[in-house]
Design a protein around this motif. Sequence first.
Motif, PDB file in Angstrom:
ATOM      1  N   THR A   1      -1.415   9.076 -10.114  1.00  0.00           N
ATOM      2  CA  THR A   1      -0.422   8.390  -9.300  1.00  0.00           C
ATOM      3  C   THR A   1      -0.456   8.950  -7.884  1.00  0.00           C
ATOM      4  OG1 THR A   1       1.278   9.943 -10.037  1.00  0.00           O
ATOM      5  CG2 THR A   1       1.125   7.870 -11.222  1.00  0.00           C
ATOM      6  N   VAL A   2      -0.537   8.049  -6.892  1.00  0.00           N
ATOM      7  CA  VAL A   2      -0.659   8.474  -5.499  1.00  0.00           C
ATOM      8  C   VAL A   2       0.528   9.311  -5.053  1.00  0.00           C
ATOM      9  CG1 VAL A   2      -2.145   6.526  -4.900  1.00  0.00           C
ATOM     10  CG2 VAL A   2       0.337   6.329  -4.590  1.00  0.00           C
ATOM     11  N   ASN A   3       1.671   9.088  -5.704  1.00  0.00           N
ATOM     12  CA  ASN A   3       2.880   9.784  -5.288  1.00  0.00           C
ATOM     13  C   ASN A   3       2.805  11.285  -5.548  1.00  0.00           C
ATOM     14  OD1 ASN A   3       5.492   9.657  -4.141  1.00  0.00           O
ATOM     15  ND2 ASN A   3       6.394   9.867  -6.176  1.00  0.00           N
ATOM     16  N   SER A   4       1.936  11.708  -6.445  1.00  0.00           N
ATOM     17  CA  SER A   4       1.898  13.115  -6.826  1.00  0.00           C
ATOM     18  C   SER A   4       0.705  13.870  -6.244  1.00  0.00           C
ATOM     19  CB  SER A   4       1.876  13.243  -8.354  1.00  0.00           C
ATOM     20  OG  SER A   4       0.720  12.638  -8.882  1.00  0.00           O
TER      21      SER A   4
ATOM     22  N   SER B   1      -6.129  -5.641  15.333  1.00  0.00           N
ATOM     23  CA  SER B   1      -5.553  -4.861  14.237  1.00  0.00           C
ATOM     24  C   SER B   1      -6.317  -5.105  12.941  1.00  0.00           C
ATOM     25  CB  SER B   1      -4.088  -5.247  14.020  1.00  0.00           C
ATOM     26  OG  SER B   1      -3.317  -4.996  15.176  1.00  0.00           O
ATOM     27  N   LEU B   2      -6.282  -4.116  12.085  1.00  0.00           N
ATOM     28  CA  LEU B   2      -6.813  -4.237  10.725  1.00  0.00           C
ATOM     29  C   LEU B   2      -5.925  -3.428   9.801  1.00  0.00           C
ATOM     30  CD1 LEU B   2     -10.702  -3.793  11.058  1.00  0.00           C
ATOM     31  CD2 LEU B   2      -9.511  -5.846  10.281  1.00  0.00           C
ATOM     32  N   ARG B   3      -5.926  -3.830   8.532  1.00  0.00           N
ATOM     33  CA  ARG B   3      -5.175  -3.093   7.518  1.00  0.00           C
ATOM     34  C   ARG B   3      -6.131  -2.727   6.394  1.00  0.00           C
ATOM     35  NH1 ARG B   3       0.196  -2.617   5.561  1.00  0.00           N
ATOM     36  NH2 ARG B   3       0.361  -2.532   3.292  1.00  0.00           N
ATOM     37  N   LEU B   4      -6.246  -1.441   6.125  1.00  0.00           N
ATOM     38  CA  LEU B   4      -7.057  -0.960   5.017  1.00  0.00           C
ATOM     39  C   LEU B   4      -6.160  -0.625   3.833  1.00  0.00           C
ATOM     40  CD1 LEU B   4      -9.472   1.518   6.847  1.00  0.00           C
ATOM     41  CD2 LEU B   4      -9.660  -0.961   6.598  1.00  0.00           C
ATOM     42  N   SER B   5      -6.686  -0.842   2.639  1.00  0.00           N
ATOM     43  CA  SER B   5      -5.992  -0.447   1.422  1.00  0.00           C
ATOM     44  C   SER B   5      -6.928   0.362   0.545  1.00  0.00           C
ATOM     45  CB  SER B   5      -5.506  -1.685   0.660  1.00  0.00           C
ATOM     46  OG  SER B   5      -4.447  -2.301   1.332  1.00  0.00           O
ATOM     47  N   CYS B   6      -6.338   1.234  -0.238  1.00  0.00           N
ATOM     48  CA  CYS B   6      -7.093   2.050  -1.174  1.00  0.00           C
ATOM     49  C   CYS B   6      -6.382   1.971  -2.519  1.00  0.00           C
ATOM     50  CB  CYS B   6      -7.134   3.489  -0.678  1.00  0.00           C
ATOM     51  SG  CYS B   6      -7.840   4.673  -1.842  1.00  0.00           S
ATOM     52  N   ALA B   7      -7.023   1.321  -3.463  1.00  0.00           N
ATOM     53  CA  ALA B   7      -6.461   1.189  -4.802  1.00  0.00           C
ATOM     54  C   ALA B   7      -6.854   2.404  -5.617  1.00  0.00           C
ATOM     55  CB  ALA B   7      -6.980  -0.083  -5.458  1.00  0.00           C
ATOM     56  N   ALA B   8      -5.853   3.081  -6.170  1.00  0.00           N
ATOM     57  CA  ALA B   8      -6.092   4.300  -6.934  1.00  0.00           C
ATOM     58  C   ALA B   8      -5.887   4.039  -8.421  1.00  0.00           C
ATOM     59  CB  ALA B   8      -5.153   5.407  -6.464  1.00  0.00           C
ATOM     60  N   SER B   9      -6.673   4.710  -9.239  1.00  0.00           N
ATOM     61  CA  SER B   9      -6.494   4.644 -10.685  1.00  0.00           C
ATOM     62  C   SER B   9      -6.805   6.016 -11.268  1.00  0.00           C
ATOM     63  CB  SER B   9      -7.390   3.576 -11.315  1.00  0.00           C
ATOM     64  OG  SER B   9      -8.741   3.815 -11.020  1.00  0.00           O
TER      65      SER B   9
ATOM     66  N   PHE C   1      -2.006   4.125  14.551  1.00  0.00           N
ATOM     67  CA  PHE C   1      -2.237   3.953  13.124  1.00  0.00           C
ATOM     68  C   PHE C   1      -1.008   4.393  12.350  1.00  0.00           C
ATOM     69  CE2 PHE C   1      -7.183   4.443  13.016  1.00  0.00           C
ATOM     70  CZ  PHE C   1      -7.292   3.508  14.027  1.00  0.00           C
ATOM     71  N   THR C   2      -0.758   3.717  11.226  1.00  0.00           N
ATOM     72  CA  THR C   2       0.332   4.088  10.328  1.00  0.00           C
ATOM     73  C   THR C   2      -0.190   4.074   8.899  1.00  0.00           C
ATOM     74  OG1 THR C   2       1.969   3.074  11.802  1.00  0.00           O
ATOM     75  CG2 THR C   2       2.657   3.559   9.544  1.00  0.00           C
ATOM     76  N   SER C   3      -0.015   5.197   8.207  1.00  0.00           N
ATOM     77  CA  SER C   3      -0.431   5.275   6.813  1.00  0.00           C
ATOM     78  C   SER C   3       0.797   5.325   5.917  1.00  0.00           C
ATOM     79  CB  SER C   3      -1.291   6.518   6.585  1.00  0.00           C
ATOM     80  OG  SER C   3      -1.831   6.502   5.280  1.00  0.00           O
ATOM     81  N   SER C   4       0.676   4.722   4.740  1.00  0.00           N
ATOM     82  CA  SER C   4       1.800   4.702   3.820  1.00  0.00           C
ATOM     83  C   SER C   4       1.304   4.620   2.391  1.00  0.00           C
ATOM     84  CB  SER C   4       2.718   3.518   4.125  1.00  0.00           C
ATOM     85  OG  SER C   4       2.014   2.297   3.983  1.00  0.00           O
ATOM     86  N   LYS C   5       2.147   5.078   1.488  1.00  0.00           N
ATOM     87  CA  LYS C   5       1.861   4.937   0.059  1.00  0.00           C
ATOM     88  C   LYS C   5       2.715   3.805  -0.493  1.00  0.00           C
ATOM     89  CE  LYS C   5       1.009   9.868  -0.939  1.00  0.00           C
ATOM     90  NZ  LYS C   5       1.475  11.026  -1.751  1.00  0.00           N
ATOM     91  N   ASP C   6       2.114   2.985  -1.333  1.00  0.00           N
ATOM     92  CA  ASP C   6       2.868   1.971  -2.079  1.00  0.00           C
ATOM     93  C   ASP C   6       2.866   2.440  -3.524  1.00  0.00           C
ATOM     94  OD1 ASP C   6       3.745  -0.225  -3.568  1.00  0.00           O
ATOM     95  OD2 ASP C   6       2.938  -1.651  -2.113  1.00  0.00           O
ATOM     96  N   ASN C   7       3.950   3.093  -3.920  1.00  0.00           N
ATOM     97  CA  ASN C   7       3.984   3.685  -5.261  1.00  0.00           C
ATOM     98  C   ASN C   7       3.978   2.616  -6.347  1.00  0.00           C
ATOM     99  OD1 ASN C   7       4.069   6.299  -4.196  1.00  0.00           O
ATOM    100  ND2 ASN C   7       6.287   6.197  -3.943  1.00  0.00           N
ATOM    101  N   ALA C   8       4.575   1.472  -6.076  1.00  0.00           N
ATOM    102  CA  ALA C   8       4.626   0.406  -7.077  1.00  0.00           C
ATOM    103  C   ALA C   8       3.222  -0.125  -7.391  1.00  0.00           C
ATOM    104  CB  ALA C   8       5.524  -0.724  -6.591  1.00  0.00           C
ATOM    105  N   LYS C   9       2.391  -0.210  -6.354  1.00  0.00           N
ATOM    106  CA  LYS C   9       1.029  -0.725  -6.540  1.00  0.00           C
ATOM    107  C   LYS C   9       0.010   0.400  -6.706  1.00  0.00           C
ATOM    108  CE  LYS C   9       1.803  -4.981  -3.912  1.00  0.00           C
ATOM    109  NZ  LYS C   9       1.368  -5.803  -2.748  1.00  0.00           N
ATOM    110  N   ASN C  10       0.476   1.637  -6.546  1.00  0.00           N
ATOM    111  CA  ASN C  10      -0.407   2.803  -6.618  1.00  0.00           C
ATOM    112  C   ASN C  10      -1.565   2.699  -5.622  1.00  0.00           C
ATOM    113  OD1 ASN C  10      -0.521   5.371  -7.878  1.00  0.00           O
ATOM    114  ND2 ASN C  10      -2.327   4.737  -9.046  1.00  0.00           N
TER     115      ASN C  10
END
Length: 124
Positions: free
Chosen positions: A28-31, A17-25, A67-76
């Motif tokens: 806001t990822v939620n929109s 298994s691996l976990r990828l993250s994508c930090a956005a600036s 695979f499971t993708s998700s948004k973390d709105n708190a961390k964007n």
Amino acid sequence: QVQLVESGGGSVQAGGSLRLSCAASGFTVNSYCMGWFRQAPGKEREGVATIDNYGITTYGGSVKGRFTSSKDNAKNTLNLEMNTLKPEDTAMYYCAADPSNSGCWSMGDRFAYWGQGTQVTVSS
């Protein structure tokens, strides 16, 4: 200024298994439509998963159930949890974003913003 920075790639044996993250600036990822794409050497870029602003997630057939993708709105951030990895999952993985907020999967790879990519290598 929109910026996407992927992290978490690496080498793993098949079945791992691996976990990828994508930090956005810059937005806001939620929109936004958010997506993961991958490209292996000599192959076309393919969609892995997209999430719209309603949280509706669509997966490519080859990764569905693994695979499971998700948004973390708190961390964007946008995340991709990859389980039961196979050698054919080896590719450069890219995070993408687009101001469209629906119909994300149908856009294909016509997303406006892209990260630099992170390499995932799965050995047999």
